[in-house]
Each structure stands twice: as C-alpha cells, then as structure tokens.
Write a protein that holds these residues in place. Structure first.
Motif, PDB file in Angstrom:
ATOM      1  N   ASN A  82       0.845  -1.193   0.000  1.00 38.45           N
ATOM      2  CA  ASN A  82       0.000   0.000   0.000  1.00 38.45           C
ATOM      3  C   ASN A  82       0.878   1.240   0.000  1.00 38.45           C
ATOM      4  O   ASN A  82       1.445   1.620   1.025  1.00 38.45           O
ATOM      5  CB  ASN A  82      -0.915   0.000   1.229  1.00 38.45           C
ATOM      6  N   ALA A  83       1.012   1.879  -1.165  1.00 38.31           N
ATOM      7  CA  ALA A  83       1.882   3.048  -1.292  1.00 38.31           C
ATOM      8  C   ALA A  83       1.374   4.244  -0.493  1.00 38.31           C
ATOM      9  O   ALA A  83       2.131   5.179  -0.242  1.00 38.31           O
ATOM     10  CB  ALA A  83       2.013   3.432  -2.767  1.00 38.31           C
ATOM     11  N   LEU A  84       0.100   4.238  -0.105  1.00 33.98           N
ATOM     12  CA  LEU A  84      -0.456   5.358   0.650  1.00 33.98           C
ATOM     13  C   LEU A  84      -0.065   5.332   2.121  1.00 33.98           C
ATOM     14  O   LEU A  84      -0.137   6.343   2.809  1.00 33.98           O
ATOM     15  CB  LEU A  84      -1.979   5.369   0.533  1.00 33.98           C
ATOM     16  N   THR A  85       0.340   4.158   2.616  1.00 32.02           N
ATOM     17  CA  THR A  85       0.640   4.045   4.043  1.00 32.02           C
ATOM     18  C   THR A  85       2.011   3.451   4.330  1.00 32.02           C
ATOM     19  O   THR A  85       2.492   3.548   5.464  1.00 32.02           O
ATOM     20  CB  THR A  85      -0.417   3.179   4.750  1.00 32.02           C
ATOM     21  N   GLN A  86       2.657   2.830   3.348  1.00 34.36           N
ATOM     22  CA  GLN A  86       3.912   2.135   3.584  1.00 34.36           C
ATOM     23  C   GLN A  86       5.076   2.788   2.841  1.00 34.36           C
ATOM     24  O   GLN A  86       4.982   3.019   1.636  1.00 34.36           O
ATOM     25  CB  GLN A  86       3.814   0.674   3.091  1.00 34.36           C
ATOM     26  N   PRO A  87       6.181   3.072   3.529  1.00 34.53           N
ATOM     27  CA  PRO A  87       7.403   3.452   2.817  1.00 34.53           C
ATOM     28  C   PRO A  87       7.972   2.227   2.114  1.00 34.53           C
ATOM     29  O   PRO A  87       7.853   1.107   2.609  1.00 34.53           O
ATOM     30  CB  PRO A  87       8.327   3.951   3.936  1.00 34.53           C
ATOM     31  N   LEU A  88       8.581   2.420   0.964  1.00 35.22           N
ATOM     32  CA  LEU A  88       9.049   1.300   0.159  1.00 35.22           C
ATOM     33  C   LEU A  88      10.308   0.691   0.761  1.00 35.22           C
ATOM     34  O   LEU A  88      11.300   1.382   1.017  1.00 35.22           O
ATOM     35  CB  LEU A  88       9.331   1.777  -1.266  1.00 35.22           C
ATOM     36  N   GLY A  89      10.269  -0.626   0.980  1.00 35.01           N
ATOM     37  CA  GLY A  89      11.424  -1.362   1.488  1.00 35.01           C
ATOM     38  C   GLY A  89      11.792  -2.494   0.546  1.00 35.01           C
ATOM     39  O   GLY A  89      11.016  -2.875  -0.337  1.00 35.01           O
ATOM     40  N   TRP A  90      12.974  -3.050   0.727  1.00 29.54           N
ATOM     41  CA  TRP A  90      13.406  -4.138  -0.142  1.00 29.54           C
ATOM     42  C   TRP A  90      12.486  -5.340  -0.046  1.00 29.54           C
ATOM     43  O   TRP A  90      12.264  -6.053  -1.027  1.00 29.54           O
ATOM     44  CB  TRP A  90      14.847  -4.538   0.203  1.00 29.54           C
ATOM     45  N   GLY A  91      11.926  -5.577   1.132  1.00 26.61           N
ATOM     46  CA  GLY A  91      11.029  -6.705   1.301  1.00 26.61           C
ATOM     47  C   GLY A  91       9.711  -6.556   0.566  1.00 26.61           C
ATOM     48  O   GLY A  91       8.962  -7.529   0.437  1.00 26.61           O
ATOM     49  N   ASN A  92       9.405  -5.341   0.095  1.00 30.15           N
ATOM     50  CA  ASN A  92       8.178  -5.099  -0.662  1.00 30.15           C
ATOM     51  C   ASN A  92       8.344  -5.378  -2.147  1.00 30.15           C
ATOM     52  O   ASN A  92       7.368  -5.297  -2.899  1.00 30.15           O
ATOM     53  CB  ASN A  92       7.709  -3.652  -0.501  1.00 30.15           C
ATOM     54  N   LEU A  93       9.575  -5.678  -2.587  1.00 27.80           N
ATOM     55  CA  LEU A  93       9.854  -5.788  -4.013  1.00 27.80           C
ATOM     56  C   LEU A  93      10.063  -7.230  -4.447  1.00 27.80           C
ATOM     57  O   LEU A  93      10.536  -8.073  -3.682  1.00 27.80           O
ATOM     58  CB  LEU A  93      11.108  -4.982  -4.366  1.00 27.80           C
ATOM     59  N   GLU A  94       9.731  -7.479  -5.698  1.00 30.65           N
ATOM     60  CA  GLU A  94       9.956  -8.781  -6.329  1.00 30.65           C
ATOM     61  C   GLU A  94      10.652  -8.554  -7.663  1.00 30.65           C
ATOM     62  O   GLU A  94      10.235  -7.733  -8.473  1.00 30.65           O
ATOM     63  CB  GLU A  94       8.617  -9.486  -6.563  1.00 30.65           C
ATOM     64  N   LEU A  95      11.760  -9.268  -7.886  1.00 29.51           N
ATOM     65  CA  LEU A  95      12.499  -9.165  -9.139  1.00 29.51           C
ATOM     66  C   LEU A  95      11.713  -9.875 -10.240  1.00 29.51           C
ATOM     67  O   LEU A  95      11.411 -11.062 -10.129  1.00 29.51           O
ATOM     68  CB  LEU A  95      13.873  -9.798  -8.988  1.00 29.51           C
ATOM     69  N   VAL A  96      11.371  -9.134 -11.307  1.00 32.49           N
ATOM     70  CA  VAL A  96      10.527  -9.718 -12.362  1.00 32.49           C
ATOM     71  C   VAL A  96      11.198  -9.696 -13.731  1.00 32.49           C
ATOM     72  O   VAL A  96      10.628 -10.184 -14.709  1.00 32.49           O
ATOM     73  CB  VAL A  96       9.169  -8.989 -12.443  1.00 32.49           C
ATOM     74  N   GLY A  97      12.399  -9.128 -13.835  1.00 33.01           N
ATOM     75  CA  GLY A  97      13.090  -9.109 -15.118  1.00 33.01           C
ATOM     76  C   GLY A  97      14.503  -8.597 -14.955  1.00 33.01           C
ATOM     77  O   GLY A  97      14.770  -7.767 -14.077  1.00 33.01           O
ATOM     78  N   GLN A  98      15.429  -9.088 -15.766  1.00 37.45           N
ATOM     79  CA  GLN A  98      16.787  -8.588 -15.721  1.00 37.45           C
ATOM     80  C   GLN A  98      17.540  -9.002 -16.976  1.00 37.45           C
ATOM     81  O   GLN A  98      17.180  -9.982 -17.633  1.00 37.45           O
ATOM     82  CB  GLN A  98      17.527  -9.081 -14.480  1.00 37.45           C
ATOM     83  N   ILE A  99      18.567  -8.240 -17.307  1.00 38.28           N
ATOM     84  CA  ILE A  99      19.480  -8.593 -18.381  1.00 38.28           C
ATOM     85  C   ILE A  99      20.888  -8.393 -17.875  1.00 38.28           C
ATOM     86  O   ILE A  99      21.126  -7.648 -16.921  1.00 38.28           O
ATOM     87  CB  ILE A  99      19.245  -7.754 -19.656  1.00 38.28           C
ATOM     88  N   GLY A 100      21.846  -9.067 -18.504  1.00 38.22           N
ATOM     89  CA  GLY A 100      23.237  -8.970 -18.100  1.00 38.22           C
ATOM     90  C   GLY A 100      23.970  -7.861 -18.834  1.00 38.22           C
ATOM     91  O   GLY A 100      23.353  -6.922 -19.356  1.00 38.22           O
ATOM     92  N   ASN A 101      25.281  -7.967 -18.896  1.00 33.86           N
ATOM     93  CA  ASN A 101      26.134  -6.936 -19.468  1.00 33.86           C
ATOM     94  C   ASN A 101      25.747  -6.650 -20.915  1.00 33.86           C
ATOM     95  O   ASN A 101      25.735  -7.544 -21.766  1.00 33.86           O
ATOM     96  CB  ASN A 101      27.594  -7.389 -19.395  1.00 33.86           C
TER      97      ASN A 101
END
Length: 217
Positions: A82-101
């Motif tokens: 809930n962005a209206l009540t919670q400051p963003l922390g690492w535990g709130n995030l999920e990695l959904v995409g990435q690329i390398g070099n």
C-alpha cells in the motif's frame, strides 16, 4: 523540481551489486538520502502514478550518453503493498526481469544520438491498483474527431466508495454520482488527443469498476 532535473545525483558508486546493503529500507527512491537530502521527497508515502500493463511487459530504458550497462534489473511491488501508508522497502519488491552486461553498441540507436533498450518482465498474479480499504484509478480522456475546449467525466459508485484525493482534475460528488472536470492546463485537446487524470479512493465490501460517461464542457 531540483530532484527531477538533477536526477544524476542518485548514482551510488562502489556498491558492487550490494544495493540492499548500501540503501536502507524507506530510502530506496532517494538512493539512501543522497546529495544532502535533495531527493528525500521521493521516499514520501503517497499515491503513485500508474499505468495499466499486462502481466508480461517490457521496460524501455533510454540512455542519452550511450553508457550501456553491466546489468539492469526490474522490480515490482508485491501484491498487497500500500503506497499510501507504507514506505518502500526491499522486502516489498519482487524481481521480475533482468538482463546482463550490454554495451551501448548492442542497444537501439535513437535519432538524437542516444540509445535505448527494452527489458522483458513478467509479473503475474496482480489484481491491479487496489488494497484492503483503498484503491487508485487512472482515467484517460480522448477527444473525438474534433478539438475540444473542456471535458467532464461522470460515474456512479454503487457501494459507497469515496474519492479521497485527485490529480489533473477537479472532482465533485452529489449522492453516489461523481463528476471529474478538467483543470486549466488539460482541457484543450486537439482531435484525437488524450489526457489522463487519476484519484485514490476508499471502499468497503466490494469495489466493482463503474461505467463512466464523458462529455465536452
């Protein structure tokens, strides 16, 4: 506005991939309160600007200086944040995409001399911009075949929902009927042109999407 114009101050040197160790919870958007607090407002709790996307989407990154990247990671907030009540922390995030070099030579050249790249992402299982007791909505208004000088959008909340905050529109309510009208800077639209307004609201019980009607002012 200084934080938006001078965004390169968010860079953190010497992190060596350990972003969670370098940037504390609640300070993710400010890069760990860099530049003497210039970016602290980016960590403030409040409504985020959102756009609807499918579960499978791509994030386009533009690089005017053609640096390239050692890696790029895409995160989304977990269901129920809930962005209206919670400051963003690492535990709130999920990695959904990435690329390398990827050196800049492998990116797509742009007409102004910069380069861009698209990172594929997959974030299934989301139910949209709604959480327990609250929700956020974005509405796009598009002119038809002729230019317009103003607009209004109306809808009816069937289950007592309330608008708590709005942006890019003036919102009023009479009974269960809500009317959103353009503000000074987004009422004039050329033929086929669009603008967007949004709002946050509260709900209890059920929160079906209402049918909206749009008229010119």
């Amino acid at each position: 506005m200084s934080s938006l114009w001078n965004w390169n101050g968010l860079f953190r040197e010497g992190v060596a991939g350990n972003h969670q160790g370098a940037i504390p919870d609640g300070q993710l958007c400010s890069g760990g309160r860099t530049e003497g607090g210039r970016y602290n407002a980016l960590d403030a709790v409040g409504a985020w600007k959102t756009s609807p996307v499918s579960s499978n989407f791509r994030v386009r990154l533009y690089d005017q200086a053609s640096h390239g990247a050692d890696y790029i990671r895409v995160y989304v907030t977990k269901q129920g944040f809930n962005a209206l009540t919670q400051p963003l922390g690492w535990g709130n995030l999920e990695l959904v995409g990435q690329i390398g070099n990827t050196p800049a030579s492998q990116w797509t050249p742009e007409s102004d001399g910069g380069v861009s790249i698209q990172i594929p992402a997959n974030a299934p299982g989301r139910t949209g911009n709604q959480w327990s007791g609250g929700f956020q909505a974005d509405v796009t208004v598009t002119a038809g075949g002729s230019a317009i000088r103003g607009w209004s959008v109306s809808w009816t909340f069937a289950n007592g929902q309330q608008v708590t905050q709005a942006w890019n529109a003036t919102v009023s309510r009479s009974g269960d009927t809500v009317v959103a009208r353009n503000v000074d800077y987004n009422g004039n639209l050329g033929a086929g042109a669009s603008t967007t307004f949004g709002f946050t609201g509260s709900w209890n019980g059920s929160n079906p999407v209402p049918v909206v009607a749009c008229t010119t002012a």
